[in-house]
Design a protein around this motif. Structure first.
Motif, mmCIF file in Angstrom:
data_model
loop_
_atom_site.group_PDB
_atom_site.id
_atom_site.type_symbol
_atom_site.label_atom_id
_atom_site.label_comp_id
_atom_site.label_asym_id
_atom_site.label_seq_id
_atom_site.Cartn_x
_atom_site.Cartn_y
_atom_site.Cartn_z
ATOM 1 N N GLN A 10 14.863 -28.804 10.612
ATOM 2 C CA GLN A 10 14.005 -29.786 9.950
ATOM 3 C C GLN A 10 14.488 -30.145 8.561
ATOM 4 O O GLN A 10 14.534 -31.313 8.191
ATOM 5 N N SER A 11 14.844 -29.151 7.759
ATOM 6 C CA SER A 11 15.220 -29.435 6.372
ATOM 7 C C SER A 11 16.489 -30.280 6.293
ATOM 8 O O SER A 11 16.569 -31.201 5.484
ATOM 9 N N GLY A 12 17.468 -29.998 7.145
ATOM 10 C CA GLY A 12 18.684 -30.808 7.168
ATOM 11 C C GLY A 12 18.408 -32.235 7.605
ATOM 12 O O GLY A 12 18.981 -33.184 7.069
ATOM 13 N N PHE A 13 17.503 -32.392 8.568
ATOM 14 C CA PHE A 13 17.132 -33.717 9.051
ATOM 15 C C PHE A 13 16.443 -34.520 7.949
ATOM 16 O O PHE A 13 16.813 -35.660 7.676
ATOM 17 N N VAL A 14 15.464 -33.901 7.305
ATOM 18 C CA VAL A 14 14.716 -34.598 6.250
ATOM 19 C C VAL A 14 15.635 -34.961 5.086
ATOM 20 O O VAL A 14 15.582 -36.076 4.568
ATOM 21 N N LEU A 71 13.905 -46.637 18.792
ATOM 22 C CA LEU A 71 13.084 -47.814 19.086
ATOM 23 C C LEU A 71 11.697 -47.709 18.457
ATOM 24 O O LEU A 71 11.095 -48.716 18.111
ATOM 25 N N THR A 72 11.189 -46.491 18.336
ATOM 26 C CA THR A 72 9.865 -46.323 17.733
ATOM 27 C C THR A 72 9.948 -46.239 16.215
ATOM 28 O O THR A 72 8.930 -46.105 15.556
ATOM 29 N N SER A 73 11.122 -46.327 15.682
ATOM 30 C CA SER A 73 11.452 -46.344 14.255
ATOM 31 C C SER A 73 10.707 -45.282 13.445
ATOM 32 O O SER A 73 10.924 -44.108 13.642
ATOM 33 N N ILE A 74 9.838 -45.673 12.553
ATOM 34 C CA ILE A 74 9.246 -44.749 11.589
ATOM 35 C C ILE A 74 8.401 -43.670 12.272
ATOM 36 O O ILE A 74 8.412 -42.520 11.855
ATOM 37 N N LEU A 75 7.714 -44.004 13.345
ATOM 38 C CA LEU A 75 6.919 -42.989 14.052
ATOM 39 C C LEU A 75 7.826 -41.935 14.686
ATOM 40 O O LEU A 75 7.508 -40.747 14.674
ATOM 41 N N GLY A 76 8.947 -42.371 15.237
ATOM 42 C CA GLY A 76 9.895 -41.429 15.823
ATOM 43 C C GLY A 76 10.505 -40.516 14.777
ATOM 44 O O GLY A 76 10.688 -39.321 15.009
ATOM 45 N N ILE A 77 10.816 -41.071 13.615
ATOM 46 C CA ILE A 77 11.383 -40.273 12.531
ATOM 47 C C ILE A 77 10.374 -39.236 12.052
ATOM 48 O O ILE A 77 10.710 -38.068 11.857
ATOM 49 N N ILE A 78 9.120 -39.643 11.902
ATOM 50 C CA ILE A 78 8.079 -38.717 11.460
ATOM 51 C C ILE A 78 7.869 -37.619 12.496
ATOM 52 O O ILE A 78 7.732 -36.442 12.155
ATOM 53 N N LEU A 80 10.051 -36.462 14.663
ATOM 54 C CA LEU A 80 11.183 -35.536 14.625
ATOM 55 C C LEU A 80 11.128 -34.636 13.393
ATOM 56 O O LEU A 80 11.453 -33.453 13.465
ATOM 57 N N ALA A 81 10.737 -35.190 12.275
ATOM 58 C CA ALA A 81 10.671 -34.402 11.045
ATOM 59 C C ALA A 81 9.554 -33.362 11.115
ATOM 60 O O ALA A 81 9.690 -32.256 10.584
ATOM 61 N N ALA A 82 8.468 -33.678 11.799
ATOM 62 C CA ALA A 82 7.310 -32.787 11.854
ATOM 63 C C ALA A 82 7.397 -31.743 12.959
ATOM 64 O O ALA A 82 6.783 -30.685 12.855
ATOM 65 N N SER A 83 8.153 -32.021 14.004
ATOM 66 C CA SER A 83 8.187 -31.088 15.128
ATOM 67 C C SER A 83 9.075 -29.885 14.806
ATOM 68 O O SER A 83 10.190 -30.049 14.332
ATOM 69 N N PRO A 84 8.548 -28.700 15.065
ATOM 70 C CA PRO A 84 9.365 -27.512 14.794
ATOM 71 C C PRO A 84 10.444 -27.351 15.853
ATOM 72 O O PRO A 84 10.298 -27.784 16.985
ATOM 73 N N GLY A 85 11.521 -26.724 15.467
ATOM 74 C CA GLY A 85 12.592 -26.435 16.412
ATOM 75 C C GLY A 85 12.253 -25.184 17.213
ATOM 76 O O GLY A 85 11.325 -24.441 16.881
ATOM 77 N N LYS A 86 13.018 -24.943 18.251
ATOM 78 C CA LYS A 86 12.845 -23.729 19.048
ATOM 79 C C LYS A 86 13.276 -22.528 18.210
ATOM 80 O O LYS A 86 14.270 -22.585 17.505
ATOM 81 N N LYS A 87 12.530 -21.462 18.293
ATOM 82 C CA LYS A 87 12.818 -20.281 17.485
ATOM 83 C C LYS A 87 13.886 -19.386 18.109
ATOM 84 O O LYS A 87 14.309 -18.428 17.514
ATOM 85 N N GLU A 88 14.325 -19.733 19.316
ATOM 86 C CA GLU A 88 15.359 -18.952 19.975
ATOM 87 C C GLU A 88 16.506 -19.868 20.376
ATOM 88 O O GLU A 88 16.373 -21.079 20.356
#
Length: 113
Positions: A10-14, A71-78, A80-88
């Motif tokens: 997340q931090s690298g993406f943001v 295609l969903t632009s700003i909603l898609g970016i938000i 992706l930024a908000a969703s946590p990654g897999k912990k494994e």
């Protein structure tokens, strides 16, 4: 040779998104020559595709979802930024490190034998 896109946290993406948008806005505000601005936009577009794929891989999704996210632009970016990654570890690679230096090498080429 096989091109491999790993996982991006997340931090690298943001950080990547913030820097990319800031540079585009700065170039526009400084009335940069159109050629320079468009060159950066094209290069940035390719970089964003890599970043989206890396972030989707971190969440456990295929990189093909990048098309829908863009295609969903700003909603898609938000999302992706908000969703946590897999912990494994997942099929796309190991859990990405917290270091920002990971942003420089989450994509790479691998030699296949």
């Amino acid at each position: 040779m096989k091109f491999h896109i790993g996982r991006l946290g997340q931090s690298g993406f943001v950080l990547s998104m913030a820097v990319s948008f800031a540079v585009v806005i700065l170039l526009a505000l400084l009335n940069a020559p159109t050629g320079l601005l468009m060159t950066f936009v094209y290069i940035n577009f390719v970089w964003m595709i890599l970043v989206f794929i890396g972030r989707l891989h971190d969440a456990g999704y295929s990189g093909w979802w990048t098309i829908l996210v863009m295609l969903t632009s700003i909603l898609g970016i938000i999302a992706l930024a908000a969703s946590p990654g897999k912990k494994e570890d997942n099929k796309y690679g190991k859990v990405p490190p917290k270091a920002m230096s990971h942003l420089l090498y989450f994509w790479r080429t691998e030699k296949t034998i």
